[in-house]
Design an enzyme around this catalytic site. Structure first.
Site, PDB file in Angstrom:
ATOM      1  N   LYS A   5       0.838  -1.200   0.000  1.00 35.36           N
ATOM      2  CA  LYS A   5       0.000   0.000   0.000  1.00 35.36           C
ATOM      3  C   LYS A   5       0.882   1.263   0.000  1.00 35.36           C
ATOM      4  O   LYS A   5       2.073   1.192   0.312  1.00 35.36           O
ATOM      5  CB  LYS A   5      -0.950  -0.030   1.197  1.00 35.36           C
ATOM      6  CG  LYS A   5      -1.862  -1.282   1.197  1.00 35.36           C
ATOM      7  CD  LYS A   5      -2.873  -1.287   0.053  1.00 35.36           C
ATOM      8  CE  LYS A   5      -3.445  -2.647  -0.310  1.00 35.36           C
ATOM      9  NZ  LYS A   5      -4.295  -3.311   0.633  1.00 35.36           N
TER      10      LYS A   5
HETATM   11  C1  LIG Z   1      -5.246  -4.509   0.990  1.00 36.44           C
HETATM   12  C2  LIG Z   1      -6.718  -4.367   1.043  1.00 36.44           C
HETATM   13  C3  LIG Z   1      -7.463  -4.657   2.201  1.00 36.44           C
HETATM   14  C4  LIG Z   1      -6.882  -5.403   3.366  1.00 36.44           C
HETATM   15  O1  LIG Z   1      -5.864  -4.763   4.001  1.00 36.44           O
HETATM   16  P1  LIG Z   1      -5.044  -5.513   5.158  1.00 36.44           P
HETATM   17  O2  LIG Z   1      -4.330  -4.382   5.847  1.00 36.44           O
HETATM   18  O3  LIG Z   1      -4.111  -6.470   4.495  1.00 36.44           O
HETATM   19  O4  LIG Z   1      -6.014  -6.193   6.048  1.00 36.44           O
HETATM   20  C5  LIG Z   1      -8.811  -4.325   2.242  1.00 36.44           C
HETATM   21  N1  LIG Z   1      -9.422  -3.788   1.170  1.00 36.44           N
HETATM   22  C6  LIG Z   1      -8.762  -3.550   0.016  1.00 36.44           C
HETATM   23  C7  LIG Z   1      -9.519  -2.950  -1.118  1.00 36.44           C
HETATM   24  C8  LIG Z   1      -7.403  -3.857  -0.096  1.00 36.44           C
HETATM   25  O5  LIG Z   1      -6.754  -3.696  -1.260  1.00 36.44           O
END
Ligand SMILES: *Cc1c(COP(=O)(O)O)cnc(C)c1O
Length: 382
Positions: free
Chosen positions: A182
């Protein structure tokens, strides 16, 4: 040329901030996390921010705090990462999938309005690939339903905005992910921002078993305070060891966005005449430009991936349409035709490398590989 799908932007210098935590007596949620939470409040202009150890656990803490219960319905897009729906499913509530707009790949106010029932308790719009949903429109579509909460899945959209507003402005809460790929990352982590202080108070408990005080808060003025458990919660607090990696990234994220924008626009220019479909960014949106998905007819997508891989380009798929994955298909009996846009996009999408630090020659190699490996497959495939 070999091109990585993703490389994070952190350097070994960041070890200093982690080292500082190691010399404090308690390694988990403490003073570092509190400082980052104050920084997040400043960044988003919200009354409250709470660090969590993932988007997923943060969402569970929020849904528990809002009292979402078995049998409740929660509206989620069919085109998203599975986590958006899984958190609903884990609480024995029902994810009600809606299809997305074919141009933007976002849920629309109209689609949400059409999916409302008496049992709807919440909606989770997803700001896919960094482009914010029309939150004002969604709020309007729900204005007659004060019993329906709006929770933004802002996992892709920390630094993006729409018509000048940011995540957290037109909802009950917005949730971010600091997962490894991210735009801001500490490996695993996340944050909840909200302007509803009473909700924040409850999430402060549901992110830590439902306890009334975490380890760092148990001593006030040198006196031990007993804790109670008033509500069921999850274990979602973020350790200071990881929180220490965030302040620098948060304070520089806005200056780093132009790098992502330049890379994404370079791809857009290159792909627009190749017959490659891309997500359309609407007027008024500043996308956080998370990943860069392209789309080809599903019948040739996997051949396209092999062609890119054989040219050294690492790619990913974000995402297969959620209701057609085995678990959801078998449990609810969904068919591909129930969510045609999501199914087609999920079946034909390929994410190509996009991250600050991706070099021009690497990006040219990606574009060349698409031109020589993927474009020839389009002939007659549609
Ligand atoms: C990465 C992601 C998540 C989950 O995030 P985590 O921190 O790994 O739990 C949720 N929603 C979307 C759209 C994502 O891309």
């Amino acid at each position: 040329m070999k091109v990585d799908f993703y490389r994070h932007g952190l350097s070994p210098k960041e070890a200093d901030s982690v080292g500082a935590v190691l010399s404090s007596p308690i390694l988990t949620s403490g003073s570092v996390g509190k400082k980052v939470e104050a920084q997040l409040c400043g960044f988003f202009g919200t009354s409250d921010a709470l660090l969590v150890n993932s988007w997923t656990n943060g969402a569970l803490a929020v849904l528990l705090a809002l009292g979402v219960r078995p049998g409740d319905e929660v509206i989620v897009p069919a085109m998203t990462f599975i986590a958006t729906a899984n958190v609903v499913e884990l609480l024995d509530a029902k994810p009600v999938f809606v299809d997305v707009d074919p141009d933007t790949l976002l849920v629309t106010p109209q689609a949400i309005a059409a999916a409302l029932t008496r049992r709807t308790r919440a909606v989770i719009p997803v700001h896919s690939y960094g482009q914010m949903c029309d939150m004002i429109g969604i709020r309007k579509a729900l204005s007659h339903r004060t019993d329906v909460y709006i929770i933004e899945d802002a996992a892709h959209c920390f630094e993006g905005s729409r018509d000048g507003y940011a995540p957290g402005t037109h909802s009950d809460a917005a949730i971010f992910s600091f997962y490894a790929t991210k735009n801001i990352t500490c490996g695993e982590g996340g944050a909840v921002v909200t302007n509803r202080s009473e909700l924040a108070e409850t999430v402060r408990k549901t992110r830590l078993h439902g306890m009334s005080a975490g380890a760092a808060d148990r001593y006030k003025n040198g006196t031990y305070r007993h804790w109670d458990m008033e509500i069921l919660g999850v274990k979602a607090n973020l350790p200071d060891l990881l929180a220490a990696l965030l302040p620098n990234q948060i304070s520089t994220i806005r200056e780093r966005l132009p790098q992502r924008q330049a890379l994404a626009n370079y791809y857009r220019d290159a792909f627009k005449d190749m017959g490659i479909r891309m997500a359309k960014i609407e007027a008024g949106v500043v996308s956080a430009e998370w990943f860069f998905p392209i789309h080809v007819p599903p019948a040739v997508r996997d051949t396209g991936i092999v062609a890119l891989n054989s040219r050294g380009i690492n790619v990913a798929v974000n995402f297969p349409s959620v209701p057609t994955l085995s678990y959801y298909r078998q449990k609810y009996g969904y068919k591909a035709s129930d969510f045609p846009v999501s199914y087609d996009w999920g079946g034909g999408t390929i994410s190509v490398p996009l991250f600050p630090g991706l070099r021009r020659e690497e990006q040219d190699a990606v574009i060349n590989a698409v031109r020589t490996g993927v474009v020839p497959l389009l002939q007659g495939a549609a």
